[in-house]
Motif scaffolding. Sequence first.
Motif, short mmCIF file in Angstrom:
data_model
loop_
_atom_site.label_atom_id
_atom_site.label_comp_id
_atom_site.label_asym_id
_atom_site.label_seq_id
_atom_site.Cartn_x
_atom_site.Cartn_y
_atom_site.Cartn_z
N HIS A 77 0.84 -1.21 0.00
CA HIS A 77 0.00 0.00 0.00
C HIS A 77 0.87 1.26 0.00
O HIS A 77 0.59 2.24 -0.70
N HIS A 127 -4.52 9.25 1.21
CA HIS A 127 -3.73 8.22 1.89
C HIS A 127 -3.03 8.76 3.13
O HIS A 127 -2.93 8.07 4.14
N TRP A 177 -13.79 5.55 -1.01
CA TRP A 177 -13.46 5.85 0.39
C TRP A 177 -14.75 6.07 1.17
O TRP A 177 -15.75 6.53 0.63
N ASP A 211 -9.94 3.42 3.52
CA ASP A 211 -9.66 3.18 2.11
C ASP A 211 -10.42 1.93 1.66
O ASP A 211 -10.26 0.85 2.24
N HIS A 215 -6.69 -2.63 -3.23
CA HIS A 215 -5.29 -2.78 -2.81
C HIS A 215 -5.14 -2.65 -1.29
O HIS A 215 -4.12 -3.04 -0.73
FE LIG Z 1 -5.09 2.99 -0.99
#
Ligand SMILES: [Fe+2]
Length: 252
Positions: A77, A127, A177, A211, A215
């Motif tokens: 990540h 992020h 998100w 998130d 991924h």
């Molecule tokens: Fe991410």
Amino acid sequence: MDLKQALNLGGWSHRLTKKDSDSESDSDSSSDSSSDSSSDSEAIDVNQEVGELKLPKLPFKSKDLQDILSSDTLDEHMKLHKQYVDHTREMVVGTKLEKMELDDVVKLTARKPESKLFLNAAQAWNHAFYWRSISPPNQDTAPKGDLGNIVNQTFGSIDACREKLIKSASEVFGSGWVWLVQKDGKLSIMTTQGAGTPVQTKGVIPLLCIDLWEHAYYLDYKSDRMSYMDSAVKQLLNWGFADDNWEAKEDW
Ligand SMILES: [Fe+2]
């Protein structure tokens, strides 16, 4: 330093406790992808501009989340986060945007949400916020003070708030998100698609996020996103960070 500055730093002075610093300095998220973040934990530039954007350090050791998210997940990540940061920096260097802060670049480019600069800048911001929104399991398990009261008034209980977050996440189609936000002094949950971010919307103050991109969980949960959400919401959310964001009452 205020919260806005903290999120632009590539480091996190806001709520950066001694414990955080200790964790960062020997984070085992030290693949090549995190080379920018593995240096001296004291090296925090309070005036970092997007042209000098760096990958934030994880505020915990990657193995600290292993009951919920593996080190492999976090390391992979962080590689993606570094790509967003690098691409953003590369696109602004030599332009009038170079001296702007990350959130201002996100706002400016939000008019073209398909542009590569918006997508990378928004993901870099999202992020950075996500890493502060989570913490080792069962550390900051509930909001305190005013936010604790408003959670109860809005949702009925902290458990009901958690369930609403999980349900809202379940309704996101594809990558995105889920956010706990404040707007006009009120608490609500919002979701965004792709690289979408509350920073785009004037007056919306993010408190926490998770998130939902594949991924973020696939190595550990395969396609079972809801199991990831259930564990993350109930055990990883950093309510202390939410408390601070609630108190800051700052727009971006
Ligand atoms: Fe991410």
